[in-house]
Enzyme design. Structure first.
Site, mmCIF file in Angstrom:
data_model
loop_
_atom_site.group_PDB
_atom_site.id
_atom_site.type_symbol
_atom_site.label_atom_id
_atom_site.label_comp_id
_atom_site.label_asym_id
_atom_site.label_seq_id
_atom_site.Cartn_x
_atom_site.Cartn_y
_atom_site.Cartn_z
ATOM 1 N N GLY A 144 -12.978 2.279 -1.288
ATOM 2 C CA GLY A 144 -13.121 1.043 -2.042
ATOM 3 C C GLY A 144 -13.074 -0.144 -1.106
ATOM 4 N N ILE A 146 -10.461 -1.443 0.674
ATOM 5 C CA ILE A 146 -9.756 -1.160 1.926
ATOM 6 C C ILE A 146 -10.522 -0.135 2.751
ATOM 7 C CG2 ILE A 146 -7.633 -0.267 2.959
ATOM 8 C CD1 ILE A 146 -6.224 -1.241 0.325
ATOM 9 N N ARG A 166 -14.755 8.249 -6.861
ATOM 10 C CA ARG A 166 -14.765 8.956 -8.143
ATOM 11 C C ARG A 166 -16.164 9.352 -8.588
ATOM 12 N NH1 ARG A 166 -13.642 6.725 -12.496
ATOM 13 N NH2 ARG A 166 -12.572 8.384 -13.603
ATOM 14 N N SER A 167 -17.119 8.446 -8.386
ATOM 15 C CA SER A 167 -18.446 8.643 -8.963
ATOM 16 C C SER A 167 -19.469 9.239 -8.015
ATOM 17 C CB SER A 167 -18.975 7.295 -9.462
ATOM 18 O OG SER A 167 -19.123 6.400 -8.357
ATOM 19 N N GLY A 225 -2.336 5.233 1.725
ATOM 20 C CA GLY A 225 -2.493 5.032 0.287
ATOM 21 C C GLY A 225 -1.179 5.171 -0.447
ATOM 22 N N ARG A 226 -0.886 6.393 -0.901
ATOM 23 C CA ARG A 226 0.357 6.663 -1.610
ATOM 24 C C ARG A 226 0.933 8.000 -1.156
ATOM 25 N NH1 ARG A 226 0.715 2.158 -2.149
ATOM 26 N NH2 ARG A 226 0.913 0.863 -4.020
ATOM 27 N N GLU A 255 10.696 6.701 -0.729
ATOM 28 C CA GLU A 255 10.888 5.638 0.254
ATOM 29 C C GLU A 255 12.167 4.880 -0.057
ATOM 30 O OE1 GLU A 255 7.393 3.189 0.556
ATOM 31 O OE2 GLU A 255 6.077 4.895 0.965
ATOM 32 N N HIS A 274 5.902 1.897 5.731
ATOM 33 C CA HIS A 274 5.081 1.269 4.691
ATOM 34 C C HIS A 274 4.782 -0.195 5.033
ATOM 35 C CE1 HIS A 274 4.026 1.667 0.146
ATOM 36 N NE2 HIS A 274 3.158 0.896 0.785
#
Length: 314
Positions: A144, A146, A166-167, A225-226, A255, A274
């Site tokens: 996206g 970033i 996603r697409s 990301g996560r 965290e 982070h």
């Protein structure tokens, strides 16, 4: 119109927004003072201090501006039931996070960790296996705003860019795109894998042990990301078994990372707390998006930046 902020920015930022919107009453505090919060029509937050109870009590609240891209702790069910507009500052992280990522990749190929260690011991070692980013393949999970900026900078080093979204739609700077359901086809090609995926139902534990089996043992994994993208035990095992060469981790399942966690002491892991998105320009950029949206809100407009789809969570 009353606006309450649980973020306490620098005085200069406060004065700037007050000057631009003299007709608005602003309350800036560190944290939520409930009496003032419940009287506000608009709320500024980092998105970690709201509860469903507060949402249902705040009868006047119409818009929440989250001054962060992460929305993991937002009570979306309550916001949706109340019909509250939620926006965030998606996109402002792209410059610092892309620079951070390129920095990690350069650190890896140029053996910076070994060079720094040798400097400490005054060791003159010219046989370190220096590499290049040139010609390497970079796989970006979540290309996206970033990820797109990471790709743009990586192109300056003549890297091949594979993006996953996603697409499966085309993305600028990407040489090839895979949809999420077919991302595994790209894993064996990657020299570097960067995850910028958010935390959603679809992305939690997205990578599993079989994915690391498909990667080259020379692959470098970078997660900005996560932390719940992959279970801790899966990642630790993959690193212990040398399924990949190195992991640069800026986000973690829990965290702060516990001092006893094995990731701290693994030679093929670099831990950062982070910080990839942190920059002194963070809040000034956030307030630019907020001011744009506030002008639209006052004019009863609908052309808001970064409106959140509360069913998807981003």
């Amino acid at each position: 119109m009353k606006i309450y902020s649980s973020i306490l920015p620098a005085e200069a930022l406060q004065e700037d927004v007050k000057k631009e919107f003299p007709q608005v009453s602003f309350e800036f505090h560190k944290g939520i003072k409930e009496e003032l919060f419940l009287d506000a029509e608009i709320f500024l937050t980092y998105g970690e201090d709201l509860t469903e109870e507060l949402i249902y009590k705040a009868d006047k609240l119409k818009w929440i501006m989250v001054m962060s891209a992460g929305l993991d702790r937002m009570p979306f069910t309550a916001c949706k039931k109340r019909g509250i507009l939620v926006t965030n500052v998606r996109g402002i992280h792209k410059i610092p996070m892309a620079e951070f990522t390129i920095g990690m990749m350069l650190q890896h190929v140029k053996q910076m960790r070994s060079l720094w260690a040798n400097e400490q011991t005054r060791t003159w070692e010219r046989k370190l296996p220096m590499g290049e980013l040139y010609g390497k393949t970079l796989l970006i999970l979540g290309i996206g705003a970033i990820g797109g900026e990471v790709a743009r900078l990586a192109k300056a080093f003549n890297m091949k860019i594979i993006g996953v979204n996603r697409s499966g739609r085309e993305a600028e700077w990407a040489d090839e795109i895979f949809p999420m359901e077919n991302y595994r086809a790209a894993l064996p090609q990657a020299d570097f894998i960067v995850s910028v995926l958010p935390s959603t139902k679809e992305t939690k534990h997205f990578l599993d042990a079989s994915d690391f089996e498909m990667m080259k043992n020379s692959t470098v994994f970078i997660n900005i990301g996560r932390g719940d993208l992959v279970k801790d035990e899966v990642l630790v095992t993959a690193l212990q078994e040398k399924k990949i060469a190195h992991a640069y981790l800026d986000v973690f399942y829990e965290e702060p990372l516990k001092e006893s966690h094995p990731l701290w002491t693994m030679e093929n892991v670099t831990v950062t707390p982070h910080i990839s998105s942190l920059t002194k320009n963070y809040l000034p950029r956030s307030f630019e998006i907020f001011k744009h949206n506030l002008h639209k809100y006052i004019k009863n407009g609908s052309d808001y930046l970064n409106v959140i789809d509360m069913d998807r969570g981003y």
